[in-house]
Design an enzyme around this catalytic site. Sequence first.
Site: not given
Length: 574
Positions: A311, A498-501
């Site tokens: 994200h 991004s902090a969402h993988q």
Amino acid sequence: SYPRTPVHDNPPGTYFPFKFLQIPPSDQKEPEVIEADVVIVGSGCGGAVAAKVLAEAGMRVLVVDKSYYWPPEHLPMSEEEGAQHLFAQGQLVQSDDSSIAVAAGSAWGGGGTVNWSASLQTQGFVRREWAQKFGMPYFTSSAYQADLDAVCERMGVGTAAIEHNKANRALLEGARKLGWAAKAVPQNTGGEAHNCGYCTLGCGSCGKKGPTETYLPDAANAGASFLEGFDVQRVTFTNDPETGEQITTGVEGVWMSRDGQGGVAGSDRTQRKVVIRASKVISAGGTLGTPTLLRQSGLTNTHIGRHLRLHPVSMVGAVWPEDVRPWEGSILTAVVNEFENLDGEGYGAKLECTTMLPGMFLPFFPWRGGLHFKEFAAKMKRMTGYISLARDRYGGRVYPDPIDGRPRMQYTPTKYDRKHILEGAIRLAELLYVEGAQEIFTFHPALEPFVRPSSDPDAHITVVSGADTPSINDAPFQAWLAKFRSLGLPAGDTPFVSAHQMGTARMGTSEKNSAVDVKGRVWGTKGLYVCDASLFPSASGVNPMITTMAISRGVARQIVEASGLAAAAVRPRL
């Protein structure tokens, strides 16, 4: 005026007294051998849920993690300490071309230790995509909804106790004035207010009911064991001569003790090779860790490591006339979802607040000299910060570094996704303008901040029917927006974060289109499963914690059923 610790949060509460296996020192070269029914590699949101379900079904569960547990008296850490002890690779993992930086939690409790409490369930259009496009009806079933509801119940997810800070109030009120869809974001805080703006560096009050407050204690109470400081290097197999499948036999790795003072920096730490024998292994090391482990274990499915989804975000900030002390209050309690479907196919941008700890906010903005930065930082107590978050469509890949084996990432935000991020950033600027921000600034190095004109008649600010709300149609503001839109967000000039993988061991219907089957089992193996966000078929579009936990619960339930055991009843809500 920035305090070292939260001033509006609750004092440390009662926390679970975790106990970890200790490996005795030895001069022998033989590894220490441990036996279990199931070894779970990773203590984050997915691994913790699986540990609870399997332990309560009667299995001997061992949860291992290369990171270490830090009790509440050590939390929240400073920005410097947190980067080293709570995140992977010193907090930010750069893509190979440096176009994006990824923040990935690496702590006991995984991303659940450093996330912002946002607890959004998977949206319907994403569930339909996963069911119809990827051929997995589980995601539109009542069973998946039950898994979503169960994890929310256990963590006490809700909105009733939310107390919005200035940043989140501005997001909701600005959206209302512009007629945009917006809502409160449920929090996993056990139904209580949790006004800590520091939780990205660990929660010192135990108010955030993540894995270390819920699922890992549940697993321990059901008999699970834990091993911190254990870096799993490979999954071990024997070969089934009849089917050609790899039969899982356990894991191998290196354990590193704490030092004599209970820390991890001393020179008196003990290192041992460890072999864990188990007929079932669950990889829950996250979207960066899982494909790396599978590759290092000799698995060759071409989908392992591919289909990386993020994200990607760009930031917009505001300076207000008054002090707002933005590091106080919950970080993310509101979302504007008006623009989440810009292409008509479920891809667009969400508008949310971001963490406002100075060391994790100020450095991302363009450097314009020492004096400018000092003036910029001096305004911090009057700032709020926001992200335009895109659900990416095309993605990248993760692979082991050929020298040291650490996860590497090939990823560049595409023109398609950058267009959505830009649209979200422009809409954030509009929202902040109608809310009365004095200055609005962005990531773009060539775009000067918009400074609100004075209130004299020549400023061309439109006031409607005696109201004091300006109009987004005001000429000076429209000229600034036009410049922003013309500059765009070229990947080489503007940073993305991004902090969402998600997605690097995606679930699917065949080894020709995925790395893992619909039950979470790695194709071509027997006894090897995945329980983390790498399972996602595509980007979730929302903070992935609840989706990860629900899918992991479903995988663990099916492991229990296949083993002929009975799953335990769901524990009551917090």
